[in-house]
Design a protein around this motif. Structure first.
Motif, short mmCIF file in Angstrom:
data_model
loop_
_atom_site.label_atom_id
_atom_site.label_comp_id
_atom_site.label_asym_id
_atom_site.label_seq_id
_atom_site.Cartn_x
_atom_site.Cartn_y
_atom_site.Cartn_z
N LEU A 1 60.01 50.93 23.60
CA LEU A 1 60.15 50.56 25.01
C LEU A 1 58.77 50.45 25.67
CD1 LEU A 1 63.13 52.86 26.07
CD2 LEU A 1 63.17 50.36 25.97
N ARG A 2 57.90 51.39 25.37
CA ARG A 2 56.57 51.39 25.98
C ARG A 2 55.73 50.22 25.48
NH1 ARG A 2 53.27 56.94 26.99
NH2 ARG A 2 55.18 57.25 28.20
N ALA A 3 55.79 49.94 24.19
CA ALA A 3 55.01 48.83 23.64
C ALA A 3 55.47 47.50 24.22
CB ALA A 3 55.14 48.81 22.11
N THR A 4 56.79 47.31 24.32
CA THR A 4 57.32 46.07 24.88
C THR A 4 56.99 45.96 26.36
OG1 THR A 4 59.16 46.27 23.31
CG2 THR A 4 59.36 44.61 25.04
N GLY A 5 57.14 47.06 27.08
CA GLY A 5 56.83 47.04 28.50
C GLY A 5 55.36 46.74 28.76
N SER A 6 54.49 47.31 27.96
CA SER A 6 53.06 47.06 28.11
C SER A 6 52.73 45.61 27.78
CB SER A 6 52.26 48.00 27.22
OG SER A 6 50.87 47.86 27.42
N ALA A 7 53.30 45.09 26.69
CA ALA A 7 53.04 43.70 26.31
C ALA A 7 53.51 42.74 27.39
CB ALA A 7 53.73 43.40 24.98
N ALA A 8 54.71 43.00 27.94
CA ALA A 8 55.23 42.13 29.00
C ALA A 8 54.37 42.21 30.25
CB ALA A 8 56.68 42.52 29.32
N GLN A 9 53.90 43.41 30.59
CA GLN A 9 53.04 43.59 31.75
C GLN A 9 51.74 42.78 31.59
OE1 GLN A 9 51.17 45.46 35.23
NE2 GLN A 9 53.30 45.19 34.62
N TRP A 10 51.15 42.83 30.41
CA TRP A 10 49.91 42.09 30.18
C TRP A 10 50.13 40.59 30.23
CZ3 TRP A 10 45.32 43.76 30.94
CH2 TRP A 10 44.97 45.08 30.68
N LEU A 11 51.26 40.11 29.70
CA LEU A 11 51.51 38.67 29.75
C LEU A 11 51.74 38.22 31.19
CD1 LEU A 11 51.68 36.34 27.70
CD2 LEU A 11 54.17 36.50 27.87
N ASP B 1 46.07 54.52 26.84
CA ASP B 1 47.21 54.12 27.67
C ASP B 1 46.91 52.95 28.58
OD1 ASP B 1 48.73 56.06 26.52
OD2 ASP B 1 48.72 57.42 28.23
N GLY B 2 45.65 52.81 29.02
CA GLY B 2 45.31 51.69 29.89
C GLY B 2 45.55 50.36 29.24
N VAL B 3 45.47 50.31 27.91
CA VAL B 3 45.70 49.08 27.16
C VAL B 3 47.11 49.04 26.58
CG1 VAL B 3 44.98 47.71 25.15
CG2 VAL B 3 43.26 48.82 26.60
N LEU B 4 47.54 50.13 25.96
CA LEU B 4 48.79 50.12 25.19
C LEU B 4 49.98 50.70 25.94
CD1 LEU B 4 47.36 51.16 21.71
CD2 LEU B 4 47.87 48.87 22.56
N ALA B 5 49.78 51.15 27.17
CA ALA B 5 50.90 51.62 28.00
C ALA B 5 50.66 51.16 29.43
CB ALA B 5 51.03 53.13 27.92
N ALA B 6 50.37 49.89 29.58
CA ALA B 6 49.97 49.33 30.87
C ALA B 6 51.15 49.20 31.82
CB ALA B 6 49.31 47.96 30.67
N GLY B 7 50.87 49.43 33.10
CA GLY B 7 51.89 49.21 34.12
C GLY B 7 52.86 50.37 34.26
N PRO B 8 53.95 50.16 34.98
CA PRO B 8 54.89 51.24 35.28
C PRO B 8 55.71 51.73 34.09
CG PRO B 8 55.71 49.15 36.12
CD PRO B 8 54.31 48.90 35.66
N ILE B 9 55.65 51.03 32.96
CA ILE B 9 56.44 51.44 31.80
C ILE B 9 56.02 52.81 31.30
CG2 ILE B 9 54.94 50.43 30.02
CD1 ILE B 9 58.80 50.34 30.07
N ARG B 10 54.77 53.17 31.50
CA ARG B 10 54.30 54.48 31.02
C ARG B 10 55.06 55.61 31.70
NH1 ARG B 10 50.66 58.00 33.10
NH2 ARG B 10 49.80 59.53 31.63
N GLU C 1 66.17 51.66 32.80
CA GLU C 1 65.02 51.57 33.70
C GLU C 1 63.90 50.74 33.06
OE1 GLU C 1 62.33 52.35 36.90
OE2 GLU C 1 64.51 52.42 36.70
N ALA C 2 63.61 51.00 31.80
CA ALA C 2 62.53 50.29 31.12
C ALA C 2 62.84 48.80 31.00
CB ALA C 2 62.30 50.90 29.73
N LEU C 3 64.07 48.48 30.67
CA LEU C 3 64.45 47.07 30.54
C LEU C 3 64.34 46.35 31.88
CD1 LEU C 3 67.51 47.20 28.12
CD2 LEU C 3 65.24 46.31 27.63
N GLY C 4 64.65 47.03 32.96
CA GLY C 4 64.48 46.41 34.27
C GLY C 4 63.03 46.03 34.52
N LEU C 5 62.11 46.92 34.14
CA LEU C 5 60.68 46.64 34.31
C LEU C 5 60.24 45.50 33.40
CD1 LEU C 5 59.36 50.33 34.39
CD2 LEU C 5 59.67 48.79 36.34
#
Length: 433
Positions: A325-335, A15-24, A119-123
Motif C-alpha cells: 500500500l505504501r509503495a503504491t501510494g508513494s509511486a502514485a503521489q510522485w506521478l 521515507d521522503g522518497v519511498l513513502a511520499a505524501g499522506p500514504i505514510r 483509506e490508502a486506496l482513496g489516497l
C-alpha cells in the motif's frame, strides 16, 4: 479515518522518497492502532453495547503505547492479544467487559487491514486521478504533435506525442478502475470467532451489524483462510504500480540529454554535478513501483492458510501488505507531482524526427517506389540509401519527383490514425469522469 504522523513515528531516512505524501501516515503504526480500536468499538456497538462505552473503547488510542504493544506481540504471535489486554486495563471496568467479546485476533487485524486499505486506496485513487487528468491534458494539447515512435529503443515510425500521452491515460484509467472496484466491493469485514463458526455470538446477523458500523461489505462467510480478498487487492495494486512504472519510465527516457523531448517542471540536482537536471519525480515514481512485484509475490505465496487458522502464512502478510500500500501510494503521489508540470519540447521532437535524414519514413518511401521498380527492388533501393548515411531526399533524388519525395518525407503526414486514436481515448476518459 485520516490519521496523521505522530512523534513516535519520525520520518525515516528513505521515507521522503519511498513513502511520499499522506500514504505514510495512512499506513503507519498509529493508523493501524486507530483502525484496530475502531474495529473493537464497532464490534461492541454491533453487540448492543451502549454508545458511550463503545466510544470509550475507540478513544483509548492516546493511552496505549505502540512500542510496548509491538514488543509484547512476540509472546502471543500477534499484536491483538496485548492490545486487548492493554485496552481492558485502559478503559473503565464497565467498558472492559465489552472489549473483544466473541472475537478472535484475526477478526480484529483483518478488519483493521480492510480499513487501512480503504483509506490508502482513496489516497492512491486521488493521485491517479491527478495523473490521468494531466495525461489527458497532454494528449489533447499534443494531439497533432509529431514525435518519433521508438521500438527496441530505436526510432521506428512517426507517431504523435498526443497518442503517447493517450496511452498513458488509458492505462492509468484502467488501473484506477480496478482499484476502485476492489475498494467498493472487495474490502469486507472479517468476523468468525475462534474457528470461523461465530459460536460465541447469538446470531450470524452480528456480521451484518458489524459491517454496517464500519461501512464495509459483509461477506457470505468468514474468510480467515480464504485470502482471495488479499490477493485481489495485491493484484490491483501491483497492476497500478506496473502502469505507474511504465509512464514514469517513459518520462525518464524522454528526458535524457540526448533525447530532450520532455522535462520535469521541478527537476532535481546532483551532489557533484551542478549542470544536472534530473527527473526526480519520475525516478521516484519508478522506485516505488519497482518494489511492488516482490511484495505482490509474497502475498500471493502466503495464500495457503492451513485449516481454520494459518500457522505463519497469515503473519507473513502483515509487513508486505502495509509495504505494498505504501509503495503504491508513494509511486502514485510522485506521478501526480510529475505529469501536471511536464514540459514538452516540440522543437526537439521535430529535430529528432529529422535526425536520421528521413530514415524513419523508409517504409512509406519504399511503398511509393514499388509501383515503379517492383517491391523487392524498392526495398533494396531504400535500404541501400539508408545505409549510405545520406539523407533520403538526396540518395533517392533520381527515383522520385522532388516534390513527391519531400511530401513523403514529412513525418507529420505519416502518423496514421494517431490523432483519431487520441480522440477515442479522450472521449472514453471524459465519459468516465
Amino acid at each position: 479515518m485520516r490519521p496523521s504522523s505522530s512523534p513516535s513515528e519520525p520520518l525515516g531516512l528513505f521515507d521522503g522518497v519511498l513513502a511520499a505524501g499522506p500514504i505514510r501516515a495512512a499506513t503507519g503504526d498509529a493508523a493501524w492502532l486507530r483502525a484496530m480500536l475502531d474495529v473493537e468499538a464497532a464490534l461492541a456497538r454491533a453487540g448492543g453495547t451502549p454508545p458511550e462505552v463503545a466510544e470509550e473503547i475507540r478513544a483509548a488510542a492516546n493511552r496505549l503505547d505502540i512500542a510496548a504493544l509491538g514488543s509484547a506481540a512476540a509472546e502471543s504471535g500477534n499484536p491483538v492479544v496485548p492490545l486487548v489486554r492493554a485496552l481492558r486495563a485502559a478503559v473503565s471496568p464497565a467498558a472492559s467487559q465489552h472489549v473483544h467479546r466473541g472475537a478472535t485476533s484475526q477478526d480484529i487485524l483483518d478488519s483493521a487491514a480492510m480499513l487501512i486499505a480503504r483509506e490508502a486506496l482513496g489516497l492512491i485513487l486521488a493521485d491517479m486521478a491527478v495523473a490521468s487528468a494531466a495525461a489527458a491534458h497532454l494528449a489533447e494539447a499534443h494531439r497533432d504533435t509529431p514525435v518519433a515512435a521508438r521500438t527496441l529503443l530505436q526510432q521506428a515510425l512517426p507517431t504523435t506525442f498526443g497518442l503517447v500521452a493517450a496511452g498513458w491515460l488509458t492505462a492509468l484509467d484502467s488501473a484506477a478502475d480496478r482499484l476502485a472496484a476492489v475498494r467498493a466491493t472487495g474490502l469486507a469485514v472479517q468476523l468468525g470467532g475462534a474457528a470461523g463458526t461465530l459460536a460465541a455470538f447469538d446470531s450470524p446477523s452480528i456480521v451484518d451489524r458489524f459491517a454496517a458500523e464500519l461501512g464495509l461489505p459483509a461477506p457470505a462467510l468468514p474468510w480467515h483462510t480464504d485470502r482471495t480478498r488479499i490477493a485481489d487487492l495485491a493484484g490491483a495494486l501491483g497492476t497500478a504500480c506496473g502502469v505507474i512504472g511504465k509512464v514514469a519510465g517513459d518520462v525518464v527516457l524522454y528526458a535524457q540529454t540526448e533525447v530532450g523531448e520532455l522535462a520535469e517542471g521541478q527537476p532535481g540536482g546532483s551532489s557533484s554535478m551542478p549542470h544536472k537536471r534530473n527527473p526526480v519525480a519520475a525516478i521516484s515514481a519508478r522506485a516505488g513501483a519497482a518494489r511492488a512485484p516482490g511484495l505482490v509475490a509474497t502475498l500471493l505465496g502466503s495464500m495457503g492458510h492451513e485449516h481454520q487458522r494459518a500457522a505463519g502464512a497469515w503473519h507473513a502478510e502483515w509487513a508486505p501488505f502495509t509495504a505494498l500500500l505504501r509503495a503504491t501510494g508513494s509511486a502514485a503521489q510522485w506521478l501526480a507531482r510529475c505529469l501536471p508540470y511536464l514540459r514538452a519540447d516540440t522543437a526537439r521532437m521535430r529535430a529528432n524526427l529529422d535526425l536520421t535524414g528521413g530514415a524513419l519514413l523508409a517504409e512509406r518511401v519504399s511503398a511509393a517506389l514499388a509501383p515503379k521498380v517492383g517491391a523487392s527492388e524498392a526495398h533494396d533501393l531504400v535500404r541501400e540509401a539508408v545505409a549510405s548515411g545520406r539523407p533520403l531526399a538526396e540518395a533517392l533524388a533520381g527515383h522520385l519527383d522532388p516534390d513527391q519525395l519531400a511530401s513523403l518525407l514529412d513525418p507529420a503526414s505519416y502518423v496514421g490514425a494517431a490523432p483519431a486514436l487520441t480522440d477515442r481515448a479522450l472521449k472514453r476518459h471524459g465519459e468516465q469522469a
